[in-house]
Enzyme design. Sequence first.
Site, mmCIF file in Angstrom:
data_model
loop_
_atom_site.group_PDB
_atom_site.id
_atom_site.type_symbol
_atom_site.label_atom_id
_atom_site.label_comp_id
_atom_site.label_asym_id
_atom_site.label_seq_id
_atom_site.Cartn_x
_atom_site.Cartn_y
_atom_site.Cartn_z
ATOM 1 N N HIS A 49 131.528 40.399 -11.089
ATOM 2 C CA HIS A 49 131.606 41.378 -12.174
ATOM 3 C C HIS A 49 131.331 40.760 -13.547
ATOM 4 O O HIS A 49 130.904 41.447 -14.469
ATOM 5 C CB HIS A 49 132.990 42.025 -12.154
ATOM 6 C CG HIS A 49 133.075 43.321 -12.892
ATOM 7 N ND1 HIS A 49 132.198 44.363 -12.688
ATOM 8 C CD2 HIS A 49 133.946 43.753 -13.837
ATOM 9 C CE1 HIS A 49 132.522 45.371 -13.471
ATOM 10 N NE2 HIS A 49 133.566 45.036 -14.185
ATOM 11 N N ASP A 54 129.277 41.593 -6.838
ATOM 12 C CA ASP A 54 130.421 42.139 -7.575
ATOM 13 C C ASP A 54 131.482 42.629 -6.591
ATOM 14 O O ASP A 54 131.274 43.600 -5.858
ATOM 15 C CB ASP A 54 129.933 43.294 -8.463
ATOM 16 C CG ASP A 54 130.940 43.700 -9.529
ATOM 17 O OD1 ASP A 54 132.144 43.511 -9.301
ATOM 18 O OD2 ASP A 54 130.512 44.209 -10.578
ATOM 19 N N SER A 78 131.077 47.641 -17.309
ATOM 20 C CA SER A 78 132.181 48.051 -16.455
ATOM 21 C C SER A 78 132.536 49.511 -16.763
ATOM 22 O O SER A 78 131.683 50.385 -16.618
ATOM 23 C CB SER A 78 133.374 47.119 -16.640
ATOM 24 O OG SER A 78 134.348 47.327 -15.633
#
Length: 817
Positions: free
Chosen positions: A788, A755, A678
């Site tokens: 994610h 995502d 991330s």
Amino acid sequence: MDYETGKRRDLENESLLGSRNGKRGWFPSRLAVWTLFVWGSVVFMKTLNATVNSEHSLSPKRWPWGFKVNKPELNRVSFENVRNATFVPQLHNVQWIGGSHSHDDMGLFLKEEGEAYVVKSVADEKYSRALLSAKTFVYDGYNYSIDYLQASPDLKQVLVRSNTTKNWRHSTFGSYFLINPTSDSVHLLGHEIAKVQWSPNSKDLAFVHANDLYIYSSQSYTISKRITDDGSAQVFNGKPDWVYEEEVFEGDSAMWWSPQGDYLAFLKINETEVFEFPIPYFSQHEDDVYPEVRSIKYPKSGSPNPIANLMIYTLDTQDLSGVKTGHNMTLITEVVWVGDAQILCKASDRSSDVLSVILADAKSPGLSQVPRVESSEDGWWEITYHTSYVGQDSAKGREEDGYVDLIPVDGYNHLAYYSPANTTEPVILTNGTWEVVNGPAAIDLETNDVYFVATKKSSTERHIYKVNLKDPLNVKEISDTTIDGYFSVSFSSGARFALVSYLGPEVPYQKIIDLKPESTAASEGIAGKTLFYLEENKSLKNRLKGYAVPHRIFKEIHLGEDKDGNAIIANSYEILPIGFNPELKNHYPVFFYAYGGPNSQQVAKTFSVGFNEVVATQLNAIVVVVDGRGTGFKGKDFRSLVRDNLGDAEAQDQISAAKLYADKPFVDAEKISLFGWSYGGYLTLKTLEKDAGQTFKYGMSVAPVTDWRLYDSVYTERYMHTPQENKAGYAKAKVHNATALGGANRFLLMHGSGDDNVHFQNSLRFLDLLDLAGVENYDMHVFPDSDHSIRYHNANNIVYDKLLGWAGQAFEGKFLK
């Protein structure tokens, strides 16, 4: 977008990255049954940190669990025992219920006993009140299982949810029922309901269905009022849209009952102008030959935001009115009732430069005042959630209604008491070069004591303290600060009892304490009297005796000087492999893990055994984690310098740390790598770009942002302003120099195609950049339909297998040019 928090995110890969949450005599025998005292499930802690705070030496080191690391018969840490929860401590949540004042606080809590849900009392062990006798029920001839349960404030009825389906990160849909234990009756509120909240009066419930808001009567078991009729795919009433759920409230509710239940405040969020982002799904159904495309309203930086308005509904008159927040105050970030009819709203401009505090009187619709308008002064306003109402009580020395807030004091976050609520001059309750975490944890309205968690001892620790409204700046310790500790705490309704969770650095435990005992055993090392241990994790401590677990050595690391000549000192920890020998030359690879997002923290003294320990053990590598500039809990100056310039100082600090390790004689300087997910994935690529292969030879980037124009507006603009205002900053912060990335030996890129947070678009645009520059020194793995967290269809096992295997090949020299 943050995993950690700073930005308070649930660490999406905690099963392998380790535990998180912020962190810290034993074994009294009172009632073994209390060790089952729990409402909720066992949960993982939430941080990538733990164990001992000491420097390594050449002599055998005794571990905190009582064994020596050089015993040959000990097992090594592996993926298998990390994945099967061998090292996961048991931690419990307690659903406190009951009176709001300490004089009537019996420490009531909801507990599962077998198949039953029972109300118990900490103060009176004989107290027991059954709410439901089973975890299933029958309605209209169908059996339903209970996924969620909440008793009414008067404990006479029970709200339950069944048929739960996940929506976004925090939100769900489900079928909600109201069960009356006295009459054994079951009443359906509705199916596909997004959120239900009890009124403090126990008579009414507010719920959201199809984005409209309704009032349901628990007396007539009917919908007594439909508050809104404009709910749609574009308009959300009482429920956050995607960006408000993800980046503002970090939860699934946008409605707030007044203290007596006379009014209901809620947000009306209109995202008509927000652009849609399509996400194709390729592997949902075996027979689908065309992808399923789901569109999500997602405001990217610089694009139109949803429009949020605060509304107040009066139950008696059925009037609905709005609260004016000001022309430029476009983000509503916190709403708190600070009186029976007075509401406080925090709002900011879209870039979080200016914070306005608005007070509105529900009895006078349309009228409001703005006692506070405060600049961030070259920083930004982080969103807070724990502003706490302090009611008027002349007998307790409180002449008017007020509230306790978290504000910056000389560059550090501290508590301040505003009374009356419209004052502009607060009483500063705490100060110093340390920070209160999140805000007040509880306020005892009988004693005026404000309890809180803070970094007063160390920014890598969390201890519990209190301060009195009438004795500001006189901070008193609750937890034992003579030991390293990372504590969290939850309080009973009147703040007399507390669940104290010690989360590290040693094996976690949980205990229930009475903060107002007749006598206190000073030897317990914590204020109040320990009533019993809820969890001791004896089994985990015994299991650890059979393993050689590499421990974490916490230290401050000096990374040179900034442009003003000031020393850059960052928190860090290292994990040395078992059998580490500093006499070896050019031997050990170094595996850096980084997150590095603004106001986040990874270096914290929590207990965990996860992916980093696997790397140290299986790859015989030194693991290093450094919280460089921009991260949290070290004051405004340390974190705010990244404003408008993400990726620069953060990358430089990782490079400076890597150079320090490259100079160590036992380190193989050709085998230094960096991994991040991330924001950490972004930081990995920016570091490789800035370093151009000089220090970091390898990198592993998972689900990275590669261009901040592609990420959501609320998060990005808080740190970068808009692209229109900061064009040069966005261009610099973007991962853009493919040639420099080509200077590394090799890097790995992984992303989930589904995502909804950091869109796969980021990686695709980055790959296009590499293609245009002719850069080929990388590997790529895409996880179909994973979000994610990368968990869909066994993806989470694969992503970590890939990381470990790829790093192993790198350290074996398989990727040399």
